[in-house]
Design a protein around this motif. Structure first.
Motif, mmCIF file in Angstrom:
data_model
loop_
_atom_site.group_PDB
_atom_site.id
_atom_site.type_symbol
_atom_site.label_atom_id
_atom_site.label_comp_id
_atom_site.label_asym_id
_atom_site.label_seq_id
_atom_site.Cartn_x
_atom_site.Cartn_y
_atom_site.Cartn_z
ATOM 1 N N UNK A 1 0.844 -1.193 0.000
ATOM 2 C CA UNK A 1 0.000 0.000 0.000
ATOM 3 C C UNK A 1 0.884 1.250 0.000
ATOM 4 N N UNK A 2 0.885 1.973 -1.081
ATOM 5 C CA UNK A 2 1.635 3.226 -1.155
ATOM 6 C C UNK A 2 0.821 4.342 -0.521
ATOM 7 N N UNK A 3 1.476 5.457 -0.267
ATOM 8 C CA UNK A 3 0.766 6.616 0.263
ATOM 9 C C UNK A 3 -0.319 7.065 -0.715
ATOM 10 N N UNK A 4 -0.027 6.977 -2.010
ATOM 11 C CA UNK A 4 -1.022 7.364 -3.019
ATOM 12 C C UNK A 4 -2.230 6.442 -2.972
ATOM 13 N N UNK A 5 -1.989 5.126 -2.832
ATOM 14 C CA UNK A 5 -3.085 4.165 -2.763
ATOM 15 C C UNK A 5 -3.932 4.412 -1.522
ATOM 16 N N UNK A 6 -3.283 4.668 -0.390
ATOM 17 C CA UNK A 6 -4.021 4.973 0.833
ATOM 18 C C UNK A 6 -4.896 6.195 0.632
ATOM 19 N N UNK A 7 -4.318 7.246 0.045
ATOM 20 C CA UNK A 7 -5.091 8.457 -0.200
ATOM 21 C C UNK A 7 -6.284 8.216 -1.098
ATOM 22 N N UNK A 8 -6.099 7.413 -2.150
ATOM 23 C CA UNK A 8 -7.199 7.115 -3.066
ATOM 24 C C UNK A 8 -8.325 6.385 -2.342
ATOM 25 N N UNK A 9 -7.976 5.406 -1.508
ATOM 26 C CA UNK A 9 -9.001 4.656 -0.771
ATOM 27 C C UNK A 9 -9.780 5.567 0.171
ATOM 28 N N UNK A 10 -9.074 6.450 0.867
ATOM 29 C CA UNK A 10 -9.755 7.316 1.828
ATOM 30 C C UNK A 10 -10.572 8.395 1.131
ATOM 31 N N UNK A 11 -10.131 8.874 -0.035
ATOM 32 C CA UNK A 11 -10.940 9.827 -0.793
ATOM 33 C C UNK A 11 -12.252 9.180 -1.233
ATOM 34 N N UNK A 12 -12.191 7.918 -1.629
ATOM 35 C CA UNK A 12 -13.410 7.195 -1.989
ATOM 36 C C UNK A 12 -14.327 7.082 -0.773
ATOM 37 N N UNK A 13 -13.737 6.733 0.381
ATOM 38 C CA UNK A 13 -14.518 6.630 1.614
ATOM 39 C C UNK A 13 -15.203 7.953 1.942
ATOM 40 N N UNK A 14 -14.462 9.050 1.802
ATOM 41 C CA UNK A 14 -15.017 10.361 2.135
ATOM 42 C C UNK A 14 -16.258 10.660 1.305
ATOM 43 N N UNK A 15 -16.288 10.157 0.077
ATOM 44 C CA UNK A 15 -17.434 10.409 -0.789
ATOM 45 C C UNK A 15 -18.639 9.541 -0.500
ATOM 46 N N UNK A 16 -18.417 8.324 0.028
ATOM 47 C CA UNK A 16 -19.561 7.422 0.186
ATOM 48 C C UNK A 16 -20.176 7.449 1.586
ATOM 49 N N UNK A 17 -19.428 7.815 2.615
ATOM 50 C CA UNK A 17 -19.969 7.766 3.962
ATOM 51 C C UNK A 17 -21.131 8.719 4.218
ATOM 52 N N UNK A 18 -21.157 9.906 3.613
ATOM 53 C CA UNK A 18 -22.297 10.774 3.885
ATOM 54 C C UNK A 18 -23.644 10.155 3.544
ATOM 55 N N UNK A 19 -23.647 9.068 2.779
ATOM 56 C CA UNK A 19 -24.908 8.398 2.477
ATOM 57 C C UNK A 19 -25.438 7.644 3.686
ATOM 58 N N UNK A 20 -24.617 7.440 4.707
ATOM 59 C CA UNK A 20 -25.066 6.713 5.888
ATOM 60 C C UNK A 20 -25.963 7.608 6.735
ATOM 61 N N UNK A 21 -27.113 7.126 7.161
ATOM 62 C CA UNK A 21 -28.062 7.982 7.888
ATOM 63 C C UNK A 21 -27.553 8.470 9.237
ATOM 64 N N UNK A 22 -26.596 7.784 9.855
ATOM 65 C CA UNK A 22 -26.095 8.181 11.168
ATOM 66 C C UNK A 22 -24.746 8.875 11.088
ATOM 67 N N UNK A 23 -24.403 9.422 9.932
ATOM 68 C CA UNK A 23 -23.075 9.999 9.742
ATOM 69 C C UNK A 23 -23.139 11.524 9.669
ATOM 70 N N UNK A 24 -22.524 12.185 10.637
ATOM 71 C CA UNK A 24 -22.343 13.631 10.595
ATOM 72 C C UNK A 24 -20.868 14.008 10.522
ATOM 73 N N UNK A 25 -19.983 13.063 10.853
ATOM 74 C CA UNK A 25 -18.538 13.280 10.760
ATOM 75 C C UNK A 25 -17.868 11.927 10.559
ATOM 76 N N UNK A 26 -16.745 11.936 9.848
ATOM 77 C CA UNK A 26 -16.030 10.690 9.537
ATOM 78 C C UNK A 26 -14.621 10.783 10.105
ATOM 79 N N UNK A 27 -14.203 9.729 10.785
ATOM 80 C CA UNK A 27 -12.842 9.644 11.298
ATOM 81 C C UNK A 27 -12.164 8.427 10.684
ATOM 82 N N UNK A 28 -11.090 8.662 9.950
ATOM 83 C CA UNK A 28 -10.303 7.575 9.371
ATOM 84 C C UNK A 28 -9.045 7.398 10.209
ATOM 85 N N UNK A 29 -8.902 6.211 10.813
ATOM 86 C CA UNK A 29 -7.718 5.929 11.629
ATOM 87 C C UNK A 29 -6.808 4.979 10.865
ATOM 88 N N UNK A 30 -5.564 5.404 10.657
ATOM 89 C CA UNK A 30 -4.583 4.612 9.921
ATOM 90 C C UNK A 30 -3.480 4.185 10.889
#
Length: 259
Positions: free
Chosen positions: A198-227
């Motif tokens: 996992x390169x830094x670029x790959x990690x960033x790509x995965x988390x950018x995708x996550x940032x876009x999809x989590x707001x669809x969750x009904x209980x989500x007002x903030x997202x915390x990604x722990x690496x």
């Protein structure tokens, strides 16, 4: 920045890093400012004919003043771009940001506090490993699944309602899982563990995708990604944190913390 005009010898690499950090910060800051404030913000960076800008200072922090007495002294001060002039510009840039900053939500405050706790997770594990090596929980975490077990245990000491492996509503016919949902505080927690592939670029790509999809969750007002990066595979973890901590297009805060 003030240290650049101190008594220590300049470190060219450190100065280059500072210039890069400021440029990166300036670009990120412009994105959250209204249009009328962006012009003022840029003026503090660029300066004017009569007053040094921040970029001029960073370009030549130790350029000596052209005004010099016959005895070689500097009646107006030694530096052509004195930091005291630049300090006021930095403060005004900060004020522009404070005026534009949205009010922090309760979920954002919880996510920020939880990020501080998770940043200390390696210290928690280190104590277990040193004091009770016979406890298997003190052994090094070997994969992402084991990391999730430890994070879930920690979350359950802090929150009454912790829901692991919840689903984000379907997108494109497929459901996506989130690691943990804390519905009482409106925070989603995603865990990642670095690996050699996992390169830094790959990690960033995965988390950018996550940032876009989590707001669809009904209980989500903030997202915390722990690496979790136990082998220190990421060369610039603080820089990655800064780049990935953002406000998403839907207005939610996305925090990234790496330890």
């Amino acid at each position: 920045m003030s240290l650049l005009q101190g008594d220590e010898e300049l470190d060219p690499a450190g100065v280059a890093d500072l210039r890069r950090d400021y440029r990166s910060w300036h670009q990120r800051a412009r994105q959250v400012l209204p249009a009328d404030a962006v012009k003022k913000f840029d003026e503090h960076r660029d300066g004017s004919l009569f007053k040094t800008g921040i970029s001029q200072f960073l370009g030549e922090p130790r350029k000596e003043s052209v005004i010099r007495a016959e005895d070689g002294t500097f009646p107006m001060g030694r530096w052509q771009h004195p930091f005291n002039n630049v300090r006021s510009r930095l403060e005004q840039q900060r004020n522009l940001l404070l005026e534009a900053a949205p009010e922090e939500s309760p979920s954002e405050r919880v996510a920020a506090d939880l990020a501080a706790v998770l940043r200390r997770l390696p210290e928690f594990l280190r104590v277990l490993q040193q004091r009770r090596p016979d406890w298997s929980v003190g052994e090094a975490i070997r994969d992402e699944r084991e990391l999730q077990v430890v994070v879930e245990a920690l979350l359950r000491t802090l929150f009454d309602d912790v829901r692991p492996e919840d689903y984000v509503p379907s997108r494109g016919g497929a459901n996506s899982r989130v690691d943990f949902v804390l519905p009482e505080v409106g925070v989603v927690v995603e865990t990642k563990m670095t690996r050699a592939s996992m390169s830094a670029q790959k990690l960033g790509e995965e988390l950018f995708i996550d940032a876009g999809r989590y707001p669809a969750h009904p209980d989500c007002d903030a997202i915390l990604a722990y690496v979790y990066d136990p082998d220190r595979l990421l060369n610039n973890p603080r820089g990655i944190e800064r780049d990935l901590t953002m406000r998403t297009t839907s207005g939610l805060t996305f925090l990234c913390v790496i330890s």
